[in-house]
Write a protein that holds these residues in place. Structure first.
Motif, PDB file in Angstrom:
ATOM      1  N   ASP A  84     -11.028  -2.145   8.166  1.00 45.77           N
ATOM      2  CA  ASP A  84     -11.743  -0.999   7.854  1.00 45.77           C
ATOM      3  C   ASP A  84     -10.739  -0.882   5.767  1.00 45.77           C
ATOM      4  OD1 ASP A  84     -12.968  -1.097   9.407  1.00 45.77           O
ATOM      5  OD2 ASP A  84     -12.089   1.182  10.230  1.00 45.77           O
ATOM      6  N   GLY A  85     -11.704  -1.114   4.797  1.00 49.74           N
ATOM      7  CA  GLY A  85     -11.073  -0.805   3.471  1.00 49.74           C
ATOM      8  C   GLY A  85     -10.152  -2.354   3.096  1.00 49.74           C
ATOM      9  N   VAL A  86     -11.029  -3.810   3.521  1.00 50.66           N
ATOM     10  CA  VAL A  86     -10.952  -4.975   2.797  1.00 50.66           C
ATOM     11  C   VAL A  86     -11.750  -4.870   2.605  1.00 50.66           C
ATOM     12  CG1 VAL A  86      -8.690  -5.560   4.940  1.00 50.66           C
ATOM     13  CG2 VAL A  86     -10.806  -6.205   4.614  1.00 50.66           C
ATOM     14  N   THR A  87     -11.972  -6.477   1.618  1.00 55.16           N
ATOM     15  CA  THR A  87     -13.235  -6.943   0.977  1.00 55.16           C
ATOM     16  C   THR A  87     -13.243  -8.125   1.222  1.00 55.16           C
ATOM     17  OG1 THR A  87     -11.234  -7.214  -1.123  1.00 55.16           O
ATOM     18  CG2 THR A  87     -11.773  -5.604  -0.638  1.00 55.16           C
ATOM     19  N   PHE A  88     -14.080  -8.530   0.361  1.00 54.40           N
ATOM     20  CA  PHE A  88     -14.484  -9.948   0.697  1.00 54.40           C
ATOM     21  C   PHE A  88     -13.955  -9.963  -1.046  1.00 54.40           C
ATOM     22  CE2 PHE A  88     -18.255  -9.394   3.812  1.00 54.40           C
ATOM     23  CZ  PHE A  88     -17.433 -10.648   4.220  1.00 54.40           C
ATOM     24  N   TYR A  89     -13.225 -11.719  -1.426  1.00 59.82           N
ATOM     25  CA  TYR A  89     -12.038 -11.628  -2.288  1.00 59.82           C
ATOM     26  C   TYR A  89     -12.657 -12.698  -3.054  1.00 59.82           C
ATOM     27  CZ  TYR A  89      -9.203 -13.753   0.717  1.00 59.82           C
ATOM     28  OH  TYR A  89      -8.651 -13.957   1.746  1.00 59.82           O
ATOM     29  N   ARG A  90     -13.388 -13.650  -2.748  1.00 59.22           N
ATOM     30  CA  ARG A  90     -13.894 -14.915  -2.759  1.00 59.22           C
ATOM     31  C   ARG A  90     -14.913 -15.400  -2.616  1.00 59.22           C
ATOM     32  NH1 ARG A  90     -10.362 -20.227  -0.480  1.00 59.22           N
ATOM     33  NH2 ARG A  90     -11.131 -21.787  -1.773  1.00 59.22           N
TER      34      ARG A  90
END
Length: 224
Positions: A84-90
């Motif tokens: 919860d709250g992390v991202t797709f960053y790549r």
């Protein structure tokens, strides 16, 4: 194909993968090697998880029968709200193949969110493959996967076991641990994959693949 492909801190922290014969025997349905709090809990043959992102929802169906250790680990992150709250960053796009590549998301090796690393389940053992919509674990060396994962758009057999990926920083030919697939929301995956990236951001295989605007996962929940 990855510079365009790769995953875990450096690879995915640099990477991705696929896997073995369809008639390969399924491993025992247990999470005993997962190293997290669900290690002794039964692993469902199938489990659905919904990733509620800023770009739309992605529904995953995890294959606990073929990849019990990896599935148990992912469900532990979901059940403990660590995603919860992390991202797709790549966003790693394959040159000259429009719409092919993968998106990577997860905890980015955040020690506050991480669970212990898990045993590697290669595609040569599970019989899964890195085809369109496959979800797989990012890693450095085999047995280092934690809470970073990627979703494939298009078929990327180079991520299956048996293929060396020196450009991604992994040269062990063990591939990546595929453990499920997208059943709803591939349009969201492709939208994220098409996002603008920062030319000089990221290191190694990830250079130039970091999203200018990472896509937040508001929450990850079971959707059975």
């Amino acid at each position: 194909m990855i510079r365009a492909l790769g995953l875990a801190a450096a690879l995915l922290l640099s990477a991705c993968g696929e896997s073995q014969p369809a008639n390969a025997p399924a491993p025992a349905n247990t999470a005993a090697q997962s190293g997290n709090s669900t290690a002794n809990a039964p692993v469902p043959d199938r489990a659905r998880v919904r990733l509620e992102t800023e770009a739309g929802n992605i529904v995953l169906e995890l294959n606990g029968r073929a990849a019990p250790v990896t599935t148990a680990n992912f469900l532990a992150y979901v059940d403990q709200h660590r995603f919860d709250g992390v991202t797709f960053y790549r966003a790693s796009r394959t040159p000259r193949r429009t719409g092919q590549g993968f998106i990577q998301g997860g905890i980015r090796r955040n020690a506050m969110l991480g669970l212990p690393p898990i045993a590697h389940e290669p595609t040569s053992r599970t019989g899964l493959r890195h085809v369109d919509g496959t979800i797989s674990m990012a890693r450095l060396e085999p047995g280092s996967a934690m809470g970073d994962f990627f979703i494939v758009s298009g078929t990327m057999t180079s991520m299956d076991a048996g293929n060396r990926r020196p450009s991604s920083g992994n040269n062990d030919a063990e591939g990546y641990a595929a453990f499920g697939r997208v059943v709803e929301g591939m349009d969201v995956v492709r939208r994220i994959l098409a996002g603008a990236t920062v030319e000089n951001a990221g290191a190694g295989a990830m250079r130039g693949q970091m999203l200018e605007r990472p896509v937040r996962i508001r929450r990850a929940v079971r959707a059975d």
